[in-house]
Design a protein around this motif. Sequence first.
Motif, PDB file in Angstrom:
ATOM      1  N   HIS A 129     -31.292 -38.943  42.211  1.00 52.31           N
ATOM      2  CA  HIS A 129     -32.533 -38.424  43.166  1.00 52.31           C
ATOM      3  C   HIS A 129     -32.796 -36.984  42.868  1.00 52.31           C
ATOM      4  CE1 HIS A 129     -31.857 -42.215  46.811  1.00 52.31           C
ATOM      5  NE2 HIS A 129     -32.236 -42.218  44.889  1.00 52.31           N
ATOM      6  N   THR A 130     -33.991 -37.167  43.499  1.00 54.17           N
ATOM      7  CA  THR A 130     -35.061 -35.563  43.060  1.00 54.17           C
ATOM      8  C   THR A 130     -35.298 -35.765  44.440  1.00 54.17           C
ATOM      9  OG1 THR A 130     -36.132 -33.888  41.888  1.00 54.17           O
ATOM     10  CG2 THR A 130     -37.167 -36.299  41.808  1.00 54.17           C
ATOM     11  N   ALA A 131     -35.602 -34.078  45.282  1.00 53.72           N
ATOM     12  CA  ALA A 131     -36.198 -34.191  46.299  1.00 53.72           C
ATOM     13  C   ALA A 131     -37.193 -33.257  46.269  1.00 53.72           C
ATOM     14  CB  ALA A 131     -35.541 -34.627  47.756  1.00 53.72           C
ATOM     15  N   GLY A 132     -38.421 -33.629  47.216  1.00 51.37           N
ATOM     16  CA  GLY A 132     -38.843 -32.307  46.953  1.00 51.37           C
ATOM     17  C   GLY A 132     -40.092 -32.433  48.563  1.00 51.37           C
ATOM     18  N   MET A 133     -41.102 -30.816  47.735  1.00 50.03           N
ATOM     19  CA  MET A 133     -42.067 -30.896  48.961  1.00 50.03           C
ATOM     20  C   MET A 133     -43.275 -32.004  48.877  1.00 50.03           C
ATOM     21  SD  MET A 133     -40.007 -30.299  51.915  1.00 50.03           S
ATOM     22  CE  MET A 133     -42.144 -29.583  53.224  1.00 50.03           C
ATOM     23  N   GLU A 134     -43.930 -32.754  49.451  1.00 48.30           N
ATOM     24  CA  GLU A 134     -45.447 -33.640  49.024  1.00 48.30           C
ATOM     25  C   GLU A 134     -46.382 -33.863  50.070  1.00 48.30           C
ATOM     26  OE1 GLU A 134     -44.499 -37.284  46.860  1.00 48.30           O
ATOM     27  OE2 GLU A 134     -42.885 -36.991  45.692  1.00 48.30           O
ATOM     28  N   ASP A 135     -47.174 -32.930  50.450  1.00 47.57           N
ATOM     29  CA  ASP A 135     -48.071 -33.531  51.979  1.00 47.57           C
ATOM     30  C   ASP A 135     -46.895 -33.240  52.882  1.00 47.57           C
ATOM     31  OD1 ASP A 135     -49.823 -34.422  49.674  1.00 47.57           O
ATOM     32  OD2 ASP A 135     -49.384 -36.431  50.363  1.00 47.57           O
ATOM     33  N   GLY A 136     -46.180 -31.840  53.036  1.00 51.10           N
ATOM     34  CA  GLY A 136     -45.668 -31.463  54.158  1.00 51.10           C
ATOM     35  C   GLY A 136     -43.614 -32.350  54.599  1.00 51.10           C
ATOM     36  N   ILE A 137     -43.810 -32.751  53.488  1.00 49.36           N
ATOM     37  CA  ILE A 137     -42.662 -33.766  54.048  1.00 49.36           C
ATOM     38  C   ILE A 137     -41.345 -34.385  53.195  1.00 49.36           C
ATOM     39  CG2 ILE A 137     -42.023 -36.474  53.924  1.00 49.36           C
ATOM     40  CD1 ILE A 137     -44.654 -37.116  55.117  1.00 49.36           C
ATOM     41  N   MET A 138     -40.548 -33.934  53.228  1.00 44.38           N
ATOM     42  CA  MET A 138     -39.515 -33.809  52.332  1.00 44.38           C
ATOM     43  C   MET A 138     -39.235 -35.244  51.598  1.00 44.38           C
ATOM     44  SD  MET A 138     -37.090 -32.145  50.853  1.00 44.38           S
ATOM     45  CE  MET A 138     -36.200 -30.461  51.188  1.00 44.38           C
ATOM     46  N   ARG A 139     -39.571 -35.299  50.484  1.00 42.02           N
ATOM     47  CA  ARG A 139     -39.177 -37.157  49.640  1.00 42.02           C
ATOM     48  C   ARG A 139     -38.129 -37.127  48.477  1.00 42.02           C
ATOM     49  NH1 ARG A 139     -43.226 -40.360  51.055  1.00 42.02           N
ATOM     50  NH2 ARG A 139     -44.814 -39.483  52.361  1.00 42.02           N
TER      51      ARG A 139
END
Length: 173
Positions: A79-89
Amino acid sequence: MNRYATKWFAAAAFLITVGAVAALSHAAEAEIGLSNAWVRPTLGAGRTTAAYVTITNAGTAADRLTAVEAPNASAVEVHTAGMEDGIMRMRKLEGLDIPVGETVTMAPGGYHIMIIDLEEPIAMGATVPLTLTFEAAGSVTIEAGASMTPPNSADTAPESSNGDHQNMRHEGH
Ligand SMILES: [Cu+2]
């Protein structure tokens, strides 16, 4: 040139040829090294957790991580993770490129190995073998120690700053 010298030269020429062929076959080769593997213990009734490995390609050809296996899991994903619209996805990757001469460090909030639906919990201090399969280098296994923080991390960050997986939103599951 006497007979002895001729033989010697023939042998030397043969060895040089063998050496050259060996060098050629190694001309473009991925050389994958794994280090600092760790896995988060499962919490409470949770049976899904994340693991992290540092991957180094010291070879002369790019490689790609295509699959990971862990015992007693119904699925293991990269997986990769990152902030999208202020949510960690988090998002599932089909593969993770390991470029020549580079080190890809998995860490909370970034690339990680998602271990899904374990049959047994992973306790603090347990050891989990992770088998990583690379396109060129093949399969490499490393033992991951169960811990809340990376191994050899002198700066033990507080747990809350580690990007808690159990609270992350998952796409797909
Ligand atoms: Cu994940």
